[in-house]
Write a protein that holds these residues in place. Structure first.
Motif, PDB file in Angstrom:
ATOM      1  N   HIS A   1      39.811  39.721  35.161  1.00  0.00           N
ATOM      2  CA  HIS A   1      40.655  38.867  34.743  1.00  0.00           C
ATOM      3  C   HIS A   1      41.798  38.297  35.489  1.00  0.00           C
ATOM      4  O   HIS A   1      41.831  37.101  35.949  1.00  0.00           O
ATOM      5  CB  HIS A   1      41.435  39.346  33.653  1.00  0.00           C
ATOM      6  CG  HIS A   1      42.664  38.441  33.106  1.00  0.00           C
ATOM      7  ND1 HIS A   1      42.038  37.159  32.452  1.00  0.00           N
ATOM      8  CD2 HIS A   1      44.014  38.578  32.898  1.00  0.00           C
ATOM      9  CE1 HIS A   1      43.363  36.445  32.200  1.00  0.00           C
ATOM     10  NE2 HIS A   1      44.523  37.287  32.475  1.00  0.00           N
ATOM     11  N   MET A   2      42.154  39.064  36.766  1.00  0.00           N
ATOM     12  CA  MET A   2      43.044  38.773  37.558  1.00  0.00           C
ATOM     13  C   MET A   2      42.182  37.984  38.925  1.00  0.00           C
ATOM     14  O   MET A   2      42.628  36.871  39.057  1.00  0.00           O
ATOM     15  CB  MET A   2      43.934  40.009  38.261  1.00  0.00           C
ATOM     16  CG  MET A   2      44.770  40.595  37.190  1.00  0.00           C
ATOM     17  SD  MET A   2      45.517  42.298  37.873  1.00  0.00           S
ATOM     18  CE  MET A   2      46.734  41.520  38.757  1.00  0.00           C
ATOM     19  N   LEU A   3      41.235  38.591  38.961  1.00  0.00           N
ATOM     20  CA  LEU A   3      40.398  37.572  40.100  1.00  0.00           C
ATOM     21  C   LEU A   3      39.809  36.060  39.319  1.00  0.00           C
ATOM     22  O   LEU A   3      39.906  35.321  40.352  1.00  0.00           O
ATOM     23  CB  LEU A   3      39.374  38.301  40.736  1.00  0.00           C
ATOM     24  CG  LEU A   3      39.389  39.714  41.234  1.00  0.00           C
ATOM     25  CD1 LEU A   3      38.305  40.860  41.447  1.00  0.00           C
ATOM     26  CD2 LEU A   3      40.067  39.465  42.532  1.00  0.00           C
ATOM     27  N   ASP A   4      39.433  36.196  38.322  1.00  0.00           N
ATOM     28  CA  ASP A   4      39.017  34.929  37.684  1.00  0.00           C
ATOM     29  C   ASP A   4      40.106  33.833  37.722  1.00  0.00           C
ATOM     30  O   ASP A   4      40.036  32.966  37.868  1.00  0.00           O
ATOM     31  CB  ASP A   4      38.711  35.000  36.342  1.00  0.00           C
ATOM     32  CG  ASP A   4      37.223  35.862  35.975  1.00  0.00           C
ATOM     33  OD1 ASP A   4      36.537  36.093  37.032  1.00  0.00           O
ATOM     34  OD2 ASP A   4      36.966  36.313  35.029  1.00  0.00           O
ATOM     35  N   THR A   5      41.575  34.374  37.317  1.00  0.00           N
ATOM     36  CA  THR A   5      42.676  33.556  37.431  1.00  0.00           C
ATOM     37  C   THR A   5      42.715  33.216  38.667  1.00  0.00           C
ATOM     38  O   THR A   5      43.161  31.974  38.855  1.00  0.00           O
ATOM     39  CB  THR A   5      43.890  34.295  36.709  1.00  0.00           C
ATOM     40  OG1 THR A   5      43.533  34.768  35.421  1.00  0.00           O
ATOM     41  CG2 THR A   5      45.092  33.427  36.690  1.00  0.00           C
ATOM     42  N   ALA A   6      42.764  34.092  39.804  1.00  0.00           N
ATOM     43  CA  ALA A   6      43.208  33.598  40.970  1.00  0.00           C
ATOM     44  C   ALA A   6      42.035  32.423  41.654  1.00  0.00           C
ATOM     45  O   ALA A   6      42.382  31.370  42.090  1.00  0.00           O
ATOM     46  CB  ALA A   6      43.031  34.854  41.947  1.00  0.00           C
ATOM     47  N   ALA A   7      40.750  32.700  41.123  1.00  0.00           N
ATOM     48  CA  ALA A   7      39.624  31.694  41.444  1.00  0.00           C
ATOM     49  C   ALA A   7      40.071  30.428  40.860  1.00  0.00           C
ATOM     50  O   ALA A   7      39.893  29.123  41.399  1.00  0.00           O
ATOM     51  CB  ALA A   7      38.335  32.105  41.069  1.00  0.00           C
ATOM     52  N   VAL A   8      40.404  30.324  39.689  1.00  0.00           N
ATOM     53  CA  VAL A   8      41.032  28.922  38.976  1.00  0.00           C
ATOM     54  C   VAL A   8      41.932  28.450  39.417  1.00  0.00           C
ATOM     55  O   VAL A   8      42.022  27.288  39.824  1.00  0.00           O
ATOM     56  CB  VAL A   8      40.932  29.327  37.395  1.00  0.00           C
ATOM     57  CG1 VAL A   8      41.793  28.307  36.568  1.00  0.00           C
ATOM     58  CG2 VAL A   8      39.967  29.651  36.600  1.00  0.00           C
ATOM     59  N   ALA A   9      42.869  29.184  39.949  1.00  0.00           N
ATOM     60  CA  ALA A   9      43.968  28.451  40.570  1.00  0.00           C
ATOM     61  C   ALA A   9      43.882  28.046  41.928  1.00  0.00           C
ATOM     62  O   ALA A   9      44.253  26.938  42.243  1.00  0.00           O
ATOM     63  CB  ALA A   9      45.077  29.791  40.811  1.00  0.00           C
ATOM     64  N   GLU A  10      42.791  28.621  42.447  1.00  0.00           N
ATOM     65  CA  GLU A  10      42.107  27.910  43.946  1.00  0.00           C
ATOM     66  C   GLU A  10      41.713  26.682  43.613  1.00  0.00           C
ATOM     67  O   GLU A  10      42.058  25.464  44.329  1.00  0.00           O
ATOM     68  CB  GLU A  10      41.312  28.721  44.518  1.00  0.00           C
ATOM     69  CG  GLU A  10      41.939  29.921  45.056  1.00  0.00           C
ATOM     70  CD  GLU A  10      40.852  30.879  45.943  1.00  0.00           C
ATOM     71  OE1 GLU A  10      39.639  30.779  45.586  1.00  0.00           O
ATOM     72  OE2 GLU A  10      41.177  31.528  46.701  1.00  0.00           O
TER      73      GLU A  10
END
Length: 116
Positions: free
Chosen positions: A39-48
């Protein structure tokens, strides 16, 4: 996820512990439990993606200024870390760990919070 953990230099024990932390319950995760790290990695990718395509130039400039020129990386990190509190005993005991690896999850979390 294993490739990311390996690149970070995590031991197999650390990877197993990260794999025991849930981030979204099946009820809120579309029918299946979601691991916190995913979930944290998915969120970071969306933020990029948001940084590249949706943030106003003034916002990107401000993030670059406060992060020494690393605004995109900083924004992804802040967004990705938004749920780090879920890695606490209080949150992890909210629901029983279910599904694949549930015994490992229950035993590790129980030992972590003093119930085992």
């Amino acid at each position: 996820m294993l490739k990311i953990c390996a690149r970070l230099g995590l031991s197999s024990e650390e990877m197993a512990r990260l794999g025991a932390l849930w981030g979204k319950s099946a009820e809120k995760g579309g029918g299946s439990m979601s691991l916190l790290l995913c979930h944290m990695l998915d969120t970071a990718a969306v933020a990029e993606f948001m940084f590249d395509h949706f943030l106003a130039p003034a916002t990107r400039d401000m993030l670059d200024r406060v992060s020494g020129g690393r605004g995109r990386r900083f924004f992804a990190w802040v967004c990705g870390m938004h749920d780090c509190g879920k890695a606490t005993p209080a949150f992890q005991r909210k629901v029983q760990c279910r599904g694949r690896g549930s015994g490992r999850c229950r035993s590790w979390v129980a030992g972590w919070i003093g119930d085992g």
